[in-house]
Design an enzyme around this catalytic site. Structure first.
Site, PDB file in Angstrom:
ATOM      1  N   ARG A  45      35.765  42.015 -59.304  1.00  0.00           N
ATOM      2  CA  ARG A  45      35.567  42.206 -57.863  1.00  0.00           C
ATOM      3  C   ARG A  45      36.906  42.343 -57.143  1.00  0.00           C
ATOM      4  O   ARG A  45      37.047  43.117 -56.212  1.00  0.00           O
ATOM      5  CB  ARG A  45      34.795  40.998 -57.312  1.00  0.00           C
ATOM      6  CG  ARG A  45      34.178  41.180 -55.944  1.00  0.00           C
ATOM      7  CD  ARG A  45      33.565  39.877 -55.401  1.00  0.00           C
ATOM      8  NE  ARG A  45      32.983  39.009 -56.390  1.00  0.00           N
ATOM      9  CZ  ARG A  45      31.697  39.037 -56.771  1.00  0.00           C
ATOM     10  NH1 ARG A  45      30.878  39.893 -56.228  1.00  0.00           N
ATOM     11  NH2 ARG A  45      31.273  38.187 -57.689  1.00  0.00           N
ATOM     12  N   TYR A  46      37.901  41.542 -57.535  1.00  0.00           N
ATOM     13  CA  TYR A  46      39.222  41.551 -56.900  1.00  0.00           C
ATOM     14  C   TYR A  46      40.227  42.101 -57.921  1.00  0.00           C
ATOM     15  O   TYR A  46      40.047  41.922 -59.129  1.00  0.00           O
ATOM     16  CB  TYR A  46      39.649  40.130 -56.521  1.00  0.00           C
ATOM     17  CG  TYR A  46      38.662  39.388 -55.651  1.00  0.00           C
ATOM     18  CD1 TYR A  46      38.608  39.611 -54.280  1.00  0.00           C
ATOM     19  CD2 TYR A  46      37.788  38.462 -56.200  1.00  0.00           C
ATOM     20  CE1 TYR A  46      37.708  38.918 -53.483  1.00  0.00           C
ATOM     21  CE2 TYR A  46      36.892  37.767 -55.414  1.00  0.00           C
ATOM     22  CZ  TYR A  46      36.855  37.991 -54.056  1.00  0.00           C
ATOM     23  OH  TYR A  46      35.961  37.314 -53.280  1.00  0.00           O
ATOM     24  N   ARG A  60      41.854  39.532 -60.875  1.00  0.00           N
ATOM     25  CA  ARG A  60      41.075  38.562 -61.654  1.00  0.00           C
ATOM     26  C   ARG A  60      39.694  39.090 -61.995  1.00  0.00           C
ATOM     27  O   ARG A  60      39.148  39.920 -61.253  1.00  0.00           O
ATOM     28  CB  ARG A  60      40.964  37.226 -60.914  1.00  0.00           C
ATOM     29  CG  ARG A  60      40.439  37.332 -59.481  1.00  0.00           C
ATOM     30  CD  ARG A  60      41.037  36.192 -58.661  1.00  0.00           C
ATOM     31  NE  ARG A  60      40.532  36.126 -57.309  1.00  0.00           N
ATOM     32  CZ  ARG A  60      41.072  36.784 -56.278  1.00  0.00           C
ATOM     33  NH1 ARG A  60      42.089  37.596 -56.460  1.00  0.00           N
ATOM     34  NH2 ARG A  60      40.576  36.640 -55.077  1.00  0.00           N
ATOM     35  N   CYS A  80      23.303  26.189 -69.143  1.00  0.00           N
ATOM     36  CA  CYS A  80      23.923  25.108 -68.372  1.00  0.00           C
ATOM     37  C   CYS A  80      23.387  23.777 -68.876  1.00  0.00           C
ATOM     38  O   CYS A  80      22.333  23.724 -69.508  1.00  0.00           O
ATOM     39  CB  CYS A  80      23.577  25.230 -66.888  1.00  0.00           C
ATOM     40  SG  CYS A  80      24.136  26.756 -66.131  1.00  0.00           S
ATOM     41  N   CYS A 100      20.508  23.774 -61.359  1.00  0.00           N
ATOM     42  CA  CYS A 100      20.554  23.344 -59.966  1.00  0.00           C
ATOM     43  C   CYS A 100      19.567  24.189 -59.171  1.00  0.00           C
ATOM     44  O   CYS A 100      19.518  25.414 -59.345  1.00  0.00           O
ATOM     45  CB  CYS A 100      21.971  23.517 -59.425  1.00  0.00           C
ATOM     46  SG  CYS A 100      23.220  22.772 -60.506  1.00  0.00           S
ATOM     47  N   CYS A 142      21.050  27.260 -57.216  1.00  0.00           N
ATOM     48  CA  CYS A 142      22.054  28.091 -57.893  1.00  0.00           C
ATOM     49  C   CYS A 142      21.954  29.565 -57.491  1.00  0.00           C
ATOM     50  O   CYS A 142      20.866  30.144 -57.498  1.00  0.00           O
ATOM     51  CB  CYS A 142      21.868  27.974 -59.403  1.00  0.00           C
ATOM     52  SG  CYS A 142      22.992  29.035 -60.329  1.00  0.00           S
ATOM     53  N   ARG A 193      23.009  31.957 -59.191  1.00  0.00           N
ATOM     54  CA  ARG A 193      22.707  32.762 -60.386  1.00  0.00           C
ATOM     55  C   ARG A 193      21.417  32.279 -61.044  1.00  0.00           C
ATOM     56  O   ARG A 193      21.220  32.431 -62.241  1.00  0.00           O
ATOM     57  CB  ARG A 193      23.871  32.690 -61.384  1.00  0.00           C
ATOM     58  CG  ARG A 193      25.148  33.314 -60.845  1.00  0.00           C
ATOM     59  CD  ARG A 193      26.113  33.735 -61.948  1.00  0.00           C
ATOM     60  NE  ARG A 193      27.280  34.382 -61.364  1.00  0.00           N
ATOM     61  CZ  ARG A 193      28.470  33.795 -61.222  1.00  0.00           C
ATOM     62  NH1 ARG A 193      28.668  32.565 -61.646  1.00  0.00           N
ATOM     63  NH2 ARG A 193      29.459  34.452 -60.666  1.00  0.00           N
ATOM     64  N   ASP A 210      24.323  30.291 -50.710  1.00  0.00           N
ATOM     65  CA  ASP A 210      24.043  31.729 -50.851  1.00  0.00           C
ATOM     66  C   ASP A 210      22.556  32.042 -50.695  1.00  0.00           C
ATOM     67  O   ASP A 210      21.703  31.148 -50.761  1.00  0.00           O
ATOM     68  CB  ASP A 210      24.538  32.208 -52.218  1.00  0.00           C
ATOM     69  CG  ASP A 210      26.043  32.162 -52.312  1.00  0.00           C
ATOM     70  OD1 ASP A 210      26.705  32.717 -51.422  1.00  0.00           O
ATOM     71  OD2 ASP A 210      26.565  31.540 -53.261  1.00  0.00           O
ATOM     72  N   ASP A 216      30.289  33.728 -49.378  1.00  0.00           N
ATOM     73  CA  ASP A 216      30.364  34.853 -50.306  1.00  0.00           C
ATOM     74  C   ASP A 216      29.464  35.940 -49.736  1.00  0.00           C
ATOM     75  O   ASP A 216      28.241  35.768 -49.689  1.00  0.00           O
ATOM     76  CB  ASP A 216      29.865  34.404 -51.691  1.00  0.00           C
ATOM     77  CG  ASP A 216      30.829  34.783 -52.782  1.00  0.00           C
ATOM     78  OD1 ASP A 216      31.273  35.940 -52.763  1.00  0.00           O
ATOM     79  OD2 ASP A 216      31.124  33.931 -53.619  1.00  0.00           O
ATOM     80  N   LYS A 244      34.554  36.648 -51.005  1.00  0.00           N
ATOM     81  CA  LYS A 244      34.545  35.406 -50.215  1.00  0.00           C
ATOM     82  C   LYS A 244      35.357  35.578 -48.939  1.00  0.00           C
ATOM     83  O   LYS A 244      36.432  36.184 -48.967  1.00  0.00           O
ATOM     84  CB  LYS A 244      35.185  34.283 -51.023  1.00  0.00           C
ATOM     85  CG  LYS A 244      34.338  33.741 -52.123  1.00  0.00           C
ATOM     86  CD  LYS A 244      35.014  32.551 -52.772  1.00  0.00           C
ATOM     87  CE  LYS A 244      34.243  32.170 -54.006  1.00  0.00           C
ATOM     88  NZ  LYS A 244      34.246  33.247 -55.018  1.00  0.00           N
TER      89      LYS A 244
HETATM   90  S1  SF4 Z   1      25.141  25.901 -60.175  1.00  0.00           S
HETATM   91 FE1  SF4 Z   1      24.068  27.353 -61.500  1.00  0.00          FE
HETATM   92  S2  SF4 Z   1      25.575  27.957 -63.034  1.00  0.00           S
HETATM   93 FE2  SF4 Z   1      26.314  26.047 -62.090  1.00  0.00          FE
HETATM   94  S3  SF4 Z   1      25.523  24.364 -63.382  1.00  0.00           S
HETATM   95 FE3  SF4 Z   1      24.052  24.671 -61.709  1.00  0.00          FE
HETATM   96  S4  SF4 Z   1      22.551  26.105 -62.577  1.00  0.00           S
HETATM   97 FE4  SF4 Z   1      24.366  26.251 -63.872  1.00  0.00          FE
END
Ligand code: SF4
Length: 339
Positions: free
Chosen positions: A80-81, A84, A93, A97, A100, A102, A260, A297, A304
């Site tokens: 994206r940048y 990096r 994971c 979460c 999340c 993603r 997000d 973001d 960001k």
């Molecule tokens: S925020 Fe998303 S990528 Fe990070 S630990 Fe939690 S579920 Fe996994």
């Protein structure tokens, strides 16, 4: 104790109500559940235990809220940048979460395939502007020390890559993974930085503190990222406790992310005005080293952007009105500007 991964597990552990089983099963069909023993405290439940509110998708919510796919030169790589790239080393994971960004991809595929990793490394090797490689996922510290050692050596062999940054929740949610073998794998060039994701001071259990100390004692710089979450940490007291606890454990707060637009997460989102008011209340009352940068973001992959309101307004050339941390206005004439 073992990880909780199903709705019946949550009910048996007293973290979910049996009457909600049907709705939570529906959530679990789309978004995976996993809560490590360290994170099974009721005070942390909102971050990890699914809720029927996740079945509500608002029109502005997106499957790929920060636009990773818009900047993917090869599968598993985001560029994206200019200086990096993000390398999605695995989709696994230790916890899943509920907020999340993603959440549509984590938990599905495990480690990046050998072919995809080879293509990503070829791209990095062929792009001299890439100075830093950010390993994320999923969570890169769920990979075995052996696999990490090989990957870090492959990156070390690319002369223009000076820094490898890990984005991880492992030291906090699964501290027993910070083993001697892992620490040994991280002893490498290029320089390794670790950015720990933590949202509440209660996550920093004594085991997590030991894991962070082991990383810090090895000389690895530790930073943190936090997501601003309604009902979890959207108060001055909760953020003060968290940021002070991080600094006490030698972790520098780096980013406070505005939540997000991931699907089914509207119950976690605060307004931007609330986030700015929280940061304004923290500024001055909390040591400067405790303060992260509050960022959004931008959807669509535009990157960001800091969300702090400016404390300085130029009223005429060289003349400024500056607001101090108590909200009082002061005039400042910039001596570097001739009037
Ligand atoms: S925020 Fe998303 S990528 Fe990070 S630990 Fe939690 S579920 Fe996994």
């Amino acid at each position: 104790m073992s990880a909780l991964t199903t709705v019946p597990d949550l009910v048996a552990a007293g973290l979910a109500d049996a009457a909600d089983t049907a709705a939570l099963q529906q959530v679990a069909e789309s978004f995976r559940i996993r809560i490590t023993p360290s994170m099974q405290s009721p005070s942390l439940a909102a971050q990890f235990v699914p809720s029927a509110a996740e079945l509500i998708t608002r029109p502005e919510e997106l499957a790929d809220p920060i636009g990773d796919a818009a900047h993917a030169p090869t599968p598993g790589l985001t560029h994206r940048y200019p200086d990096r790239v993000i390398l999605h080393t695995t989709q696994t994971c230790e916890v899943y979460c509920r907020f999340c960004f993603r959440r549509e991809t984590v938990g599905e595929d495990g480690p990046l395939s050998d072919a995809a990793l080879t293509a990503a490394l070829d791209y990095i090797r062929a792009t001299p502007a890439i100075w830093e490689v950010i390993l994320t996922g999923g969570d890169p510290l769920t990979l075995s020390p052996r696999r990490l050692r090989v990957l870090l050596q492959q990156l070390a062999d690319i002369p223009h890559v000076d820094v490898v940054r890990f984005h991880t929740r492992v030291p906090v949610v699964a501290p027993d993974r910070i083993t001697d073998a892992l620490l040994d794998a991280l002893k490498t060039r290029p320089a390794v930085y670790i950015v720990v994701h933590s949202n509440h001071a209660d996550e920093l259990t004594s085991q997590a503190q030991t894991a962070l100390a082991r990383l810090a004692n090895q000389g690895i710089p530790l930073l943190s990222q936090t997501v601003l979450l309604n009902g979890v940490n959207n108060s001055v007291a909760a953020l003060t406790d968290l940021f002070r606890a991080l600094i006490r454990n030698r972790v520098k707060p780096y980013y406070l992310h505005h939540c997000d637009l991931a699907r089914g997460t509207s119950h976690f989102r605060t307004s931007i005005a609330e986030g700015q008011a929280l940061m304004a209340a923290l500024r001055g009352n909390l040591s400067g080293i405790c303060l992260p940068t509050y960022v959004l973001d931008l959807p669509g992959g535009h990157g960001k952007v800091p969300l702090l309101p400016s404390a300085a307004t130029e009223t005429s050339p060289g003349h400024w009105q500056i607001t101090d941390y108590l909200g009082r206005a002061h005039l400042y004439d910039d001596p570097a500007v001739e009037s």
